[in-house]
Design an enzyme around this catalytic site. Sequence first.
Site, PDB file in Angstrom:
ATOM      1  CB  THR B 194      -0.870   0.059   1.266  1.00 22.37           C
ATOM      2  OG1 THR B 194      -0.010   0.112   2.397  1.00 22.37           O
ATOM      3  CG2 THR B 194      -1.775  -1.141   1.375  1.00 22.37           C
ATOM      4  CD  GLU B 339      -4.855  -2.009   3.225  1.00 22.27           C
ATOM      5  OE1 GLU B 339      -5.528  -1.663   2.220  1.00 22.27           O
ATOM      6  OE2 GLU B 339      -4.031  -1.258   3.786  1.00 22.27           O
ATOM      7  CE  LYS B 447     -12.843  13.429  14.174  1.00 20.95           C
ATOM      8  NZ  LYS B 447     -11.623  12.662  14.477  1.00 20.95           N
ATOM      9  CD1 TRP B 452     -17.028  13.858  13.442  1.00 18.91           C
ATOM     10  CD2 TRP B 452     -17.329  11.953  12.308  1.00 18.91           C
ATOM     11  NE1 TRP B 452     -16.389  12.867  14.134  1.00 18.91           N
ATOM     12  CE2 TRP B 452     -16.562  11.670  13.471  1.00 18.91           C
ATOM     13  CE3 TRP B 452     -17.643  10.910  11.444  1.00 18.91           C
ATOM     14  CZ2 TRP B 452     -16.096  10.397  13.777  1.00 18.91           C
ATOM     15  CZ3 TRP B 452     -17.189   9.632  11.750  1.00 18.91           C
ATOM     16  CH2 TRP B 452     -16.413   9.377  12.903  1.00 18.91           C
TER      17      TRP B 452
END
Lengths: 550, 550
Positions: B194, B339, B447, B452
């Site tokens: 990755t 993944e 935030k 959010w």
Amino acid sequence: MSPYPNSPLMGQMMHQPLLISSLIRHADRYFGDTEIVSRRVEGDIHRYTYRDCHRRARQMARTLGEFGVQIGDRVATLAWNGYRHMELYYAISGSGAVLHTINPRLHPEQVAYIVNHAQDHYLFFDLTFLPLVEAIAASCDTVKGFVLMCERDRMPADSTIPDLLCYEDLIRWSSDDYEWPQLDENAASSLCYTSGTTGNPKGVLYSHRSTILHSYASAMPDALAVSSREVVLPVVPMFHVNAWGLPYSAALAGAKLVFPGPALDGRSLHDLFEQEQVTFSAGVPTVWNGLLAHVNQNELRFSSLRRVVVGGSACPPAMMNAFRIGHGVDVVHAWGMTEMSPLGTVCTLQSRHEALPEERKSAILQKQGHVVFGVEIKIVDDEGNALPWDGETRGSLLAKGAWVINGYFRGEGGDVLQDGWFPTGDVATIDADGYLQITDRTKDVIKSGGEWIGSIDLENIAVAHPAVQQAACIGVSHPKWDERPLLVVVKKPGAAVSKDELLAFYDGRIAKWWTPDDVVFVDALPIGATGKILKNRIREQYRDYRLPTA
Amino acid sequence: MSPYPNSPLMGQMMHQPLLISSLIRHADRYFGDTEIVSRRVEGDIHRYTYRDCHRRARQMARTLGEFGVQIGDRVATLAWNGYRHMELYYAISGSGAVLHTINPRLHPEQVAYIVNHAQDHYLFFDLTFLPLVEAIAASCDTVKGFVLMCERDRMPADSTIPDLLCYEDLIRWSSDDYEWPQLDENAASSLCYTSGTTGNPKGVLYSHRSTILHSYASAMPDALAVSSREVVLPVVPMFHVNAWGLPYSAALAGAKLVFPGPALDGRSLHDLFEQEQVTFSAGVPTVWNGLLAHVNQNELRFSSLRRVVVGGSACPPAMMNAFRIGHGVDVVHAWGMTEMSPLGTVCTLQSRHEALPEERKSAILQKQGHVVFGVEIKIVDDEGNALPWDGETRGSLLAKGAWVINGYFRGEGGDVLQDGWFPTGDVATIDADGYLQITDRTKDVIKSGGEWIGSIDLENIAVAHPAVQQAACIGVSHPKWDERPLLVVVKKPGAAVSKDELLAFYDGRIAKWWTPDDVVFVDALPIGATGKILKNRIREQYRDYRLPTA
């Protein structure tokens, strides 16, 4: 612990066993509102959703645990295609027990034999089969309880079956607070006995792994193409090789399911196809015969049906044309066996075939098709040597794959593999594109002067004659040629055809020396428990038949 | 030996390991004449068949054996999408070694780090990367040999790489008399690092099993629907999560493959789409931007293209409309991760959606979709409690499944799982039908006053403005609200728009308090090795930015 000591580096992916319970959980979670519609034994229509099915399957799984059913124990069903049977598919296998689906069309003695051989702990059955179960209950030594799949008010006032339980009572008294257990993916999940034409039935023991891999492979776009946009009606019974895996692959894909119950006549099926807007169905030729006859006699149409899968026996070209040309319904030829979960090959066209003239396409579609990824096939001669893939050479068909049998349950039949391959008992050709064509059963092939004559070819030509309803072709002993073909025919009601007319019908359709030596007209052919013509019975009957050419 | 001691009865199915070699053998056997077409580094078009590919893969596998490459050894590639890379996919993994695909867009130091971390034994590379490999060869301690993927006549006269080998020489000198070995299906098959935005790249080690299961699941009708009737052009690089598995699933299905090589500009892609009659493609939004710009500027059409899969980042609604409405090409939104092999979800409509008005369908298609069977997802709060599937509640997204990572290669990052689930680092909602919508990366979420704000929503609105080419939205510290959104914008060439005009564009499109506090216009945004905008770089750059509202 790796059985391959030469693989020192393992991948670092999660260890997630392939389990049948994950199918119904997936269907609930992502297709919870999708319907499962069933025609019940009572005749009415029942409808609910995958969410309901999952809840009731958990309730029944919990009940099985309370009954003391252990992981690996066999639990039997004698039931039609319906929602309760679907619940048992998941409740029994999902909880770690082994779903043993029994073919109710077998002789009661055979059913009792199978129950005892499988050592079934419980037996669930539909109302239809109350007389059958009453007849055999006393001889089912291992069965601790019998459950009638109905509401309390349909329970018989009295029965010779001791402590007969009511399915809906068990559901009502149970909670759905149940977690599916983690199992070894190679654990046994279900058991289906082959209705062998000789000897006792033998059990095929599927695993969770083989079932999930079969579900993936059979749902692929070039295989059965099961998607959430389909409405699937499995005519093939759930007691016959798990209805070709459709109760699993439909859940995997989130397809709406329609179960026909016991009503497999043309009218009942057509009504259900139309009411539920079925797009996709699957069954053996015998059933389609009845459906097509009803539809054609009443000048009906199919408004939603797009595809039917035909397996079990070869689909006569005449039937294929009736569906394709008469009704615009694609016929997908498939080949498989109880020993193969069942899917081996599916006949779908590939892009290279698109430009072919209709006639050539039609010829390809009459083959059994190409393997689904996960199965391998080959044809061999009597010494086991691989034969060429030329579409001409006929050989014994062998198969292998992750959902192909390793051996029968409890060791019946001994070591069944041949160099690691399963001998299917079929005779076949494979063409250069890998398309399989079954030409005969090994035991049905007619051996004439050292050459093989395919009985299926001869039967297909016979049933293409407008006066012929059914035909079977067998080899009868001949002093010069060893064997010669004899055609046994059932005429269509009211139709007339002579022996000579029928034999003349073979002219130009096949090599001259393949033409049957004689024709016998009969009222009916013997049919086995899975709807196939029992050719060994016919062979027995005509063992001493004297051919006019002899 | 079962790891589940409570499964006493095992199914009696064949033990057939799921192996990558079986894919190319299947493609050869059943789709031997189907083409694989490649645009080469040299610029010309190369065409051959699956049969050729299988033969050359066996030749290369044999060569690897002669080189002393053992089962489990890593063999690296630095290569574009092309037929030689395809051969290496099968030669390396099929022979039991581990295919390590390296992203050539990484910094040379990172490439060297990865080669050493993976302990690669051999390194195969395209002509393009000769300078890169020359720069790092001396520091690749474990590499015993370098192979340039070209013909003898393209080999450099001299090179600083010692004993540089020629790919086509190796093929020419080798025989195809080679049998693929039987391996443990859990053996490592391939390795992909990755491109972490922080710290060193970490390796994801796939297995044969995870790859085959992923191939089945991703090819399903409701997933990527890979069939033998498709012509597949993977734009997504083979060095990026195995081109989303397409080199495997195309072989499984027997689909014609078209590889674009290094030419990913709009003109080259469109030419190849048309010449080879591509029906299906897959890539990240950045590439589609270039293609659509070329097509629209030159008033071109797509004559065969029916579907594009968009993944890697969310597909902006404007791009989706350009494909769907402008060109009649379906856009299939997919979500996954290195993944996860990579496929997690695919957004295809289900039959229940058919009756919805176009606008509602369009809204669903902008989600990342439903999981493919084999993957499970959930969203959780900061304490790990599962959150409701209501399409509104945002939570951290966790995943599990048979092709999801268990831990990084060589233990990097320690124990990465959270109660057996992989934390994806995404923030998402899931609706009642199970459709996932990624709203942000956990680290990109803004935030503000304890709530959010999704940076992706704000960016999607910005790029819908006709003057905006690219946009990134980040949280910048604010004395009162903790963080407030700052929009960083690249204008389209020649286009003009002011800060106030852009902020007014948010009116009615989003909650008032979500509107960014400020806009900065820049010439370019920093782009990472897989084509994603590097928001951590932008955050760093604007760490001390003083908002007008502060």
